[in-house]
Design a protein around this motif. Structure first.
Motif, PDB file in Angstrom:
ATOM      1  N   ALA A 132      14.855  13.361  -0.798  1.00 39.22           N
ATOM      2  CA  ALA A 132      15.481  12.834  -2.016  1.00 39.22           C
ATOM      3  C   ALA A 132      14.629  13.248  -3.211  1.00 39.22           C
ATOM      4  O   ALA A 132      13.398  13.264  -3.127  1.00 39.22           O
ATOM      5  N   CYS A 133      15.291  13.587  -4.319  1.00 40.20           N
ATOM      6  CA  CYS A 133      14.592  14.042  -5.519  1.00 40.20           C
ATOM      7  C   CYS A 133      15.189  13.366  -6.743  1.00 40.20           C
ATOM      8  O   CYS A 133      16.383  13.061  -6.775  1.00 40.20           O
ATOM      9  N   TRP A 134      14.338  13.162  -7.743  1.00 45.24           N
ATOM     10  CA  TRP A 134      14.759  12.516  -8.980  1.00 45.24           C
ATOM     11  C   TRP A 134      14.268  13.316 -10.185  1.00 45.24           C
ATOM     12  O   TRP A 134      13.149  13.826 -10.187  1.00 45.24           O
ATOM     13  N   LYS A 135      15.114  13.388 -11.207  1.00 40.80           N
ATOM     14  CA  LYS A 135      14.741  14.046 -12.457  1.00 40.80           C
ATOM     15  C   LYS A 135      14.330  12.997 -13.472  1.00 40.80           C
ATOM     16  O   LYS A 135      14.958  11.941 -13.589  1.00 40.80           O
ATOM     17  N   ARG A 136      13.289  13.313 -14.197  1.00 43.39           N
ATOM     18  CA  ARG A 136      12.781  12.393 -15.216  1.00 43.39           C
ATOM     19  C   ARG A 136      13.660  12.470 -16.456  1.00 43.39           C
ATOM     20  O   ARG A 136      13.908  13.542 -17.006  1.00 43.39           O
ATOM     21  N   ARG A 137      14.152  11.327 -16.933  1.00 36.68           N
ATOM     22  CA  ARG A 137      14.995  11.270 -18.118  1.00 36.68           C
ATOM     23  C   ARG A 137      14.162  11.411 -19.388  1.00 36.68           C
ATOM     24  O   ARG A 137      12.949  11.260 -19.390  1.00 36.68           O
ATOM     25  N   GLU A 138      14.858  11.691 -20.457  1.00 37.42           N
ATOM     26  CA  GLU A 138      14.231  11.616 -21.786  1.00 37.42           C
ATOM     27  C   GLU A 138      13.922  10.161 -22.099  1.00 37.42           C
ATOM     28  O   GLU A 138      14.629   9.254 -21.652  1.00 37.42           O
ATOM     29  N   ALA A 163       0.817  -1.215   0.000  1.00 36.99           N
ATOM     30  CA  ALA A 163       0.000   0.000   0.000  1.00 36.99           C
ATOM     31  C   ALA A 163       0.849   1.263   0.000  1.00 36.99           C
ATOM     32  O   ALA A 163       0.300   2.368  -0.001  1.00 36.99           O
ATOM     33  N   ARG A 164       2.162   1.137  -0.008  1.00 36.76           N
ATOM     34  CA  ARG A 164       3.018   2.323  -0.051  1.00 36.76           C
ATOM     35  C   ARG A 164       2.865   3.030  -1.395  1.00 36.76           C
ATOM     36  O   ARG A 164       2.645   2.390  -2.429  1.00 36.76           O
ATOM     37  N   ILE A 165       3.017   4.340  -1.365  1.00 38.54           N
ATOM     38  CA  ILE A 165       2.738   5.165  -2.541  1.00 38.54           C
ATOM     39  C   ILE A 165       3.864   5.121  -3.568  1.00 38.54           C
ATOM     40  O   ILE A 165       3.755   5.703  -4.645  1.00 38.54           O
ATOM     41  N   VAL A 166       4.941   4.425  -3.262  1.00 38.87           N
ATOM     42  CA  VAL A 166       6.032   4.232  -4.216  1.00 38.87           C
ATOM     43  C   VAL A 166       6.247   2.743  -4.405  1.00 38.87           C
ATOM     44  O   VAL A 166       6.415   1.997  -3.438  1.00 38.87           O
ATOM     45  N   SER A 167       6.210   2.318  -5.652  1.00 40.14           N
ATOM     46  CA  SER A 167       6.402   0.918  -6.025  1.00 40.14           C
ATOM     47  C   SER A 167       6.878   0.901  -7.476  1.00 40.14           C
ATOM     48  O   SER A 167       6.820   1.931  -8.155  1.00 40.14           O
ATOM     49  N   PRO A 168       7.354  -0.233  -7.981  1.00 41.63           N
ATOM     50  CA  PRO A 168       7.764  -0.255  -9.395  1.00 41.63           C
ATOM     51  C   PRO A 168       6.657   0.176 -10.351  1.00 41.63           C
ATOM     52  O   PRO A 168       6.896   0.933 -11.296  1.00 41.63           O
ATOM     53  N   PRO A 190      14.466   2.881 -14.791  1.00 40.22           N
ATOM     54  CA  PRO A 190      15.346   3.380 -15.855  1.00 40.22           C
ATOM     55  C   PRO A 190      15.068   4.800 -16.313  1.00 40.22           C
ATOM     56  O   PRO A 190      15.875   5.371 -17.052  1.00 40.22           O
ATOM     57  N   LEU A 191      13.942   5.412 -15.891  1.00 39.70           N
ATOM     58  CA  LEU A 191      13.615   6.754 -16.368  1.00 39.70           C
ATOM     59  C   LEU A 191      13.831   7.837 -15.320  1.00 39.70           C
ATOM     60  O   LEU A 191      13.386   8.978 -15.508  1.00 39.70           O
ATOM     61  N   PHE A 192      14.527   7.520 -14.224  1.00 37.77           N
ATOM     62  CA  PHE A 192      14.774   8.523 -13.194  1.00 37.77           C
ATOM     63  C   PHE A 192      16.250   8.576 -12.826  1.00 37.77           C
ATOM     64  O   PHE A 192      16.908   7.544 -12.690  1.00 37.77           O
ATOM     65  N   ASP A 193      16.766   9.788 -12.674  1.00 40.47           N
ATOM     66  CA  ASP A 193      18.124  10.033 -12.190  1.00 40.47           C
ATOM     67  C   ASP A 193      18.040  10.809 -10.885  1.00 40.47           C
ATOM     68  O   ASP A 193      17.357  11.850 -10.815  1.00 40.47           O
ATOM     69  N   ARG A 194      18.741  10.339  -9.871  1.00 35.04           N
ATOM     70  CA  ARG A 194      18.713  11.020  -8.579  1.00 35.04           C
ATOM     71  C   ARG A 194      19.518  12.315  -8.644  1.00 35.04           C
ATOM     72  O   ARG A 194      20.607  12.356  -9.227  1.00 35.04           O
ATOM     73  N   ALA A 218      13.860   5.436  -2.236  1.00 32.96           N
ATOM     74  CA  ALA A 218      15.100   5.645  -2.977  1.00 32.96           C
ATOM     75  C   ALA A 218      15.434   4.434  -3.834  1.00 32.96           C
ATOM     76  O   ALA A 218      15.849   4.577  -4.994  1.00 32.96           O
ATOM     77  N   LYS A 219      15.256   3.253  -3.291  1.00 30.49           N
ATOM     78  CA  LYS A 219      15.563   2.039  -4.054  1.00 30.49           C
ATOM     79  C   LYS A 219      14.703   1.933  -5.299  1.00 30.49           C
ATOM     80  O   LYS A 219      15.196   1.637  -6.398  1.00 30.49           O
ATOM     81  N   HIS A 220      13.409   2.190  -5.163  1.00 30.89           N
ATOM     82  CA  HIS A 220      12.507   2.016  -6.302  1.00 30.89           C
ATOM     83  C   HIS A 220      12.738   3.072  -7.380  1.00 30.89           C
ATOM     84  O   HIS A 220      12.701   2.758  -8.576  1.00 30.89           O
ATOM     85  N   PHE A 221      12.974   4.308  -6.977  1.00 34.14           N
ATOM     86  CA  PHE A 221      13.263   5.329  -7.997  1.00 34.14           C
ATOM     87  C   PHE A 221      14.648   5.130  -8.606  1.00 34.14           C
ATOM     88  O   PHE A 221      14.841   5.344  -9.811  1.00 34.14           O
ATOM     89  N   ASP A 222      15.618   4.729  -7.791  1.00 30.75           N
ATOM     90  CA  ASP A 222      16.961   4.479  -8.324  1.00 30.75           C
ATOM     91  C   ASP A 222      16.953   3.327  -9.323  1.00 30.75           C
ATOM     92  O   ASP A 222      17.700   3.342 -10.312  1.00 30.75           O
TER      93      ASP A 222
END
Length: 281
Positions: free
Chosen positions: A271-277, A190-195, A232-236, A225-229
């Motif tokens: 922690a923040c992530w930028k969306r890749r092209e 139920a966490r708001i971050v998942s693959p 493939p479309l996110f850079d920390r 952090a693990k899921h966003f890292d």
């Protein structure tokens, strides 16, 4: 025979006392422009995102009626057949605060990003109603200056219907501030971050857009952090990339949860992530 226990003392509710309805009527008549009181809009902190919350959603983002949220930017007009229609607008919502709580983030950002439309999303009924009344009051108080017309709130279940609300590449910023940690392992789903949800965030976030996260729970911070890292479309983003970002400062200090953590001398993990092209394929 033992006497029955005394009845439990009931907490005062704005709905039971009618004070909430009185406040709303005053707002509509513009007799008062007082901010609502949280004590009349209290609700338990946890909501099951997998339950049926009886929410109505558009079948696609094109059916979202933004005029209900941002009348200044999506003014209604009367068509030739007498039906109301929304005039075309070059504006679109660019910032989403997922699990906005009592609205501290978007209220603080309203004047720091005055030309940006921002939408708070909250699943709890009474908390959503509080934010609605808060924004109405602020709009009345600052009617002459036209402030706070760029923020609104929507009762929504982000885990289920995010692509029903936003177009692909529509958002430039997504905030996930102090989300429910769901400590038990069986509740982690139920966490708001998942693959799966990271893929949906990448879908609605434009290339170069940023996901902002903050929590006071280190385990949840590592989970996000693990899921966003891993996606493939996110850079920390490094800390030096965020030092001049006004959104990070507001996220740390101006949300209700952030203030509570500050009072309790707790830790805040950002922690923040930028969306890749998108890749060529």
């Amino acid at each position: 025979m033992a006497s029955p226990p005394p009845p439990k003392r009931q907490k005062q509710s704005g709905q039971r006392t009618g004070l909430r309805e009185k406040h709303r009527n005053n707002q509509e008549r513009k007799e008062e422009a007082k901010l609502p009181q949280k004590k009349y809009y209290r609700q338990r902190a946890h909501a099951n995102p997998f339950s049926d919350h009886q929410l109505a959603y558009p079948s696609s983002p094109k059916e979202m009626v933004w005029a209900n949220h941002f009348p200044k930017y999506f003014p209604s007009a009367i068509a030739a057949d007498g039906d109301a229609e929304t005039k075309p607008s070059g504006k679109q919502v660019e910032v989403a605060d997922i699990g906005c709580g009592f609205g501290g983030l978007i209220v603080s950002l309203a004047q720091k990003l005055p030309d940006t439309l921002m939408l708070g999303m909250e699943i709890r009924t009474q908390v959503t109603e509080y934010v609605e009344e808060r924004i109405k009051a602020l709009r009345i108080q600052h009617e002459a200056e036209g402030h706070y017309q760029n923020i609104s709130v929507l009762r929504a279940n982000t885990m289920k219907f995010l692509p029903n609300i936003y177009e692909k590449f529509q958002l430039s910023k997504i905030f996930i501030c102090f989300p429910d940690p769901h400590f038990k392992a069986r509740k982690h789903k139920a966490r708001i971050v998942s693959p799966t949800l990271c893929a949906e965030y990448a879908y609605v976030l434009r290339p170069g857009g940023i996901v902002y996260t903050i929590t006071d729970v280190e385990d949840l911070h590592k989970w996000m952090a693990k899921h966003f890292d891993d996606h493939p479309l996110f850079d920390r983003l490094a800390e030096e990339d965020l030092k001049d970002d006004v959104c990070v400062e507001v996220m740390r200090t101006d949300t209700e949860e952030g203030k509570k953590v500050e009072r309790n001398n707790g830790s805040k993990f950002v922690a923040c992530w930028k969306r890749r092209e998108d890749p060529e394929w």
